[in-house]
Every structure is written in structure tokens, then in C-alpha cells.
Design a protein around this motif. Sequence first.
Motif, PDB file in Angstrom:
ATOM      1  N   VAL A  17       1.119   0.770 -25.304  1.00 38.03           N
ATOM      2  CA  VAL A  17       2.346   1.416 -25.758  1.00 38.03           C
ATOM      3  C   VAL A  17       3.166   1.904 -24.577  1.00 38.03           C
ATOM      4  O   VAL A  17       4.387   1.769 -24.551  1.00 38.03           O
ATOM      5  N   ALA A  18       2.499   2.478 -23.578  1.00 38.52           N
ATOM      6  CA  ALA A  18       3.223   2.977 -22.411  1.00 38.52           C
ATOM      7  C   ALA A  18       3.997   1.855 -21.733  1.00 38.52           C
ATOM      8  O   ALA A  18       5.158   2.021 -21.349  1.00 38.52           O
ATOM      9  N   LEU A  19       3.362   0.683 -21.585  1.00 36.14           N
ATOM     10  CA  LEU A  19       4.043  -0.451 -20.974  1.00 36.14           C
ATOM     11  C   LEU A  19       5.207  -0.917 -21.836  1.00 36.14           C
ATOM     12  O   LEU A  19       6.282  -1.257 -21.335  1.00 36.14           O
ATOM     13  N   ALA A  20       5.004  -0.927 -23.157  1.00 41.11           N
ATOM     14  CA  ALA A  20       6.068  -1.352 -24.058  1.00 41.11           C
ATOM     15  C   ALA A  20       7.245  -0.392 -24.010  1.00 41.11           C
ATOM     16  O   ALA A  20       8.405  -0.797 -24.032  1.00 41.11           O
ATOM     17  N   VAL A  21       6.946   0.902 -23.938  1.00 43.33           N
ATOM     18  CA  VAL A  21       8.010   1.899 -23.860  1.00 43.33           C
ATOM     19  C   VAL A  21       8.806   1.726 -22.579  1.00 43.33           C
ATOM     20  O   VAL A  21      10.033   1.782 -22.574  1.00 43.33           O
ATOM     21  N   LEU A  22       8.098   1.492 -21.479  1.00 42.02           N
ATOM     22  CA  LEU A  22       8.797   1.278 -20.214  1.00 42.02           C
ATOM     23  C   LEU A  22       9.697   0.057 -20.305  1.00 42.02           C
ATOM     24  O   LEU A  22      10.816   0.049 -19.793  1.00 42.02           O
ATOM     25  N   GLY A  23       9.229  -0.979 -21.010  1.00 38.26           N
ATOM     26  CA  GLY A  23      10.052  -2.168 -21.189  1.00 38.26           C
ATOM     27  C   GLY A  23      11.295  -1.885 -22.002  1.00 38.26           C
ATOM     28  O   GLY A  23      12.347  -2.489 -21.792  1.00 38.26           O
ATOM     29  N   ALA A  24      11.189  -0.957 -22.940  1.00 36.92           N
ATOM     30  CA  ALA A  24      12.332  -0.625 -23.785  1.00 36.92           C
ATOM     31  C   ALA A  24      13.416   0.096 -23.015  1.00 36.92           C
ATOM     32  O   ALA A  24      14.533   0.245 -23.501  1.00 36.92           O
ATOM     33  N   ARG A  25      13.107   0.539 -21.803  1.00 42.37           N
ATOM     34  CA  ARG A  25      14.085   1.271 -21.009  1.00 42.37           C
ATOM     35  C   ARG A  25      14.994   0.339 -20.222  1.00 42.37           C
ATOM     36  O   ARG A  25      15.751   0.780 -19.369  1.00 42.37           O
ATOM     37  N   GLY A  26      14.939  -0.962 -20.529  1.00 45.20           N
ATOM     38  CA  GLY A  26      15.751  -1.910 -19.787  1.00 45.20           C
ATOM     39  C   GLY A  26      17.233  -1.635 -19.902  1.00 45.20           C
ATOM     40  O   GLY A  26      17.997  -1.866 -18.972  1.00 45.20           O
ATOM     41  N   ASP A  27      17.686  -1.147 -21.048  1.00 47.21           N
ATOM     42  CA  ASP A  27      19.089  -0.817 -21.261  1.00 47.21           C
ATOM     43  C   ASP A  27      19.235   0.694 -21.184  1.00 47.21           C
ATOM     44  O   ASP A  27      18.836   1.416 -22.092  1.00 47.21           O
ATOM     45  N   ALA A  28      19.813   1.160 -20.092  1.00 46.86           N
ATOM     46  CA  ALA A  28      19.918   2.605 -19.879  1.00 46.86           C
ATOM     47  C   ALA A  28      20.825   3.274 -20.901  1.00 46.86           C
ATOM     48  O   ALA A  28      20.779   4.489 -21.079  1.00 46.86           O
ATOM     49  N   ASP A  29      21.669   2.487 -21.592  1.00 49.56           N
ATOM     50  CA  ASP A  29      22.584   3.056 -22.574  1.00 49.56           C
ATOM     51  C   ASP A  29      21.957   3.166 -23.958  1.00 49.56           C
ATOM     52  O   ASP A  29      22.589   3.662 -24.886  1.00 49.56           O
ATOM     53  N   THR A  30      20.736   2.678 -24.115  1.00 48.75           N
ATOM     54  CA  THR A  30      20.057   2.712 -25.413  1.00 48.75           C
ATOM     55  C   THR A  30      19.087   3.877 -25.455  1.00 48.75           C
ATOM     56  O   THR A  30      18.147   3.939 -24.666  1.00 48.75           O
TER      57      THR A  30
END
Length: 243
Positions: A17-30
Motif C-alpha cells: 500500500v505504501a508503494l501504491a500511495v507513493l505512486g498515486a502522488r505522481g500528479d501533484a495537483d491531485t
Amino acid sequence: MSGRIMALTGAVAAAVVALAVLGARGDADTALVFAPSSLAPFEAELDAALIESGIGPVEWVFAGSQSLVAQLIDGAPADVLITADAVTFARANAAGVTWDDGRDLVANRLVLAVAPGNPGGVASLDDLGRSGLLVGVCAPEVPCGRLAVATTDGRVTIDADTEEKNVRALTTKLAAGELDVGLVYRTDARAAGLETIADATLRQATTAYRGSANPDGAAVLASFRSGAAHAVLLEAGFLDVTT
């Protein structure tokens, strides 16, 4: 289109989950929103409301409130935290993983839900102490489980066949007929089309959802407080709060 991450349990799952969450941070505006599993059935409606309001899309992490807080304490990033009760929020606040003291957003009520057709012939809360029934509750460290313990204390002793880590897992088992009866939130029961049994004791069995956000998530939290997201939740059966 928004994204979703279903948080898991256990050390390996936490790392995933931690890795997936970090991946979700790709768009800083989201904005990345940590939300209790009881909001997951309304993801599509919340997405539409936030996008129409010019706030979304957002990324979601749905899990039991206690799991969300554990992820944040372990260093997972988030812009918004919503918990399903004040106790869990206070734990997060004490650990320094909230951005302020939080605000109440909506409330929910515990209901007595039965499997399709009510095969156990459940008529009231007292039946939870009857032998022969397959009974499910949330684990006591989970907001819905903590509320169940407080509500039934002194009324009935429950010998549960399962204690689930989040209310959605419990609702799924009820809908599948794997259990006869369980104590879940009324919004989850409604979303799953489950029959509920009225009991006067449960009228006061409510919990307030509390949230906090950093500046990047402030608009999202405001929508949950009094905007379009708030309206979606009221339509889904959540209760308004005035605090």
C-alpha cells in the motif's frame, strides 16, 4: 477519472500500500484522500460531485479508520484524513499525523442488518445472544466495532462468529448469506440492499466522521463539510452534524 487504493493489513500488505500511495502522488495537483471503507460504496457519486465542483479528481485510499491512521504513522503521504469516529481521529491527532484538531463532517448510525430473507428469524437486538445464529460484528478496535460494544453493553452478550477489520467486509458477508445477522452502518446496509431490523436501542447508536486536511486537500474537506460531497453523503443516508 479518479483512482482507488484499497488499503490492506499486515506488514507485507502495508509495504504494498505504501508503494501504491507513493505512486498515486505522481500528479501533484491531485489530492490524496484517506477515507474509511464505509465511504467506498459512494466513490462514483463523490467523484462526480467533486469534479463538477471543480475540486476533483482525487485519489482515494479506502480502509478501516484504524488502518488509515497506522499508514500515516508509518509515513504514508496524504492530503485529507477522514475517520469514522472521534476516538480514532484523536489517536491520529496525538500521533501528529493530522493538520489540525479536525471538524465533524457527517454522522452514521448502527443498524441490525440481516442476510437476504432473514434466515435466522432475527426480530431484535436481543437475538444476537441467541445460540445457532451466525453473528458478525466489526473488531472492537474498529469504529463500528467500538460502537457495537458500547451499544450492546448491558443489553446482550454477543458471541460473534467473526470480527471484521472494516464494516464493508462485514456487509459483504451478510449480503452473501455467510452470516445471519450483523451490526453495520445504515449506509452500508442501504448500499448493499440489506434488510434491517428496527430496535429502539440503536436509534442513539451514532458516530461522527471527523476530518482534517493540509492546504492541498482543504477544498476537498470543505466539500465534505458543507459542499457537494456533503450533499452526496446525506443522500446516501448519512446524518447531518452541527458541530
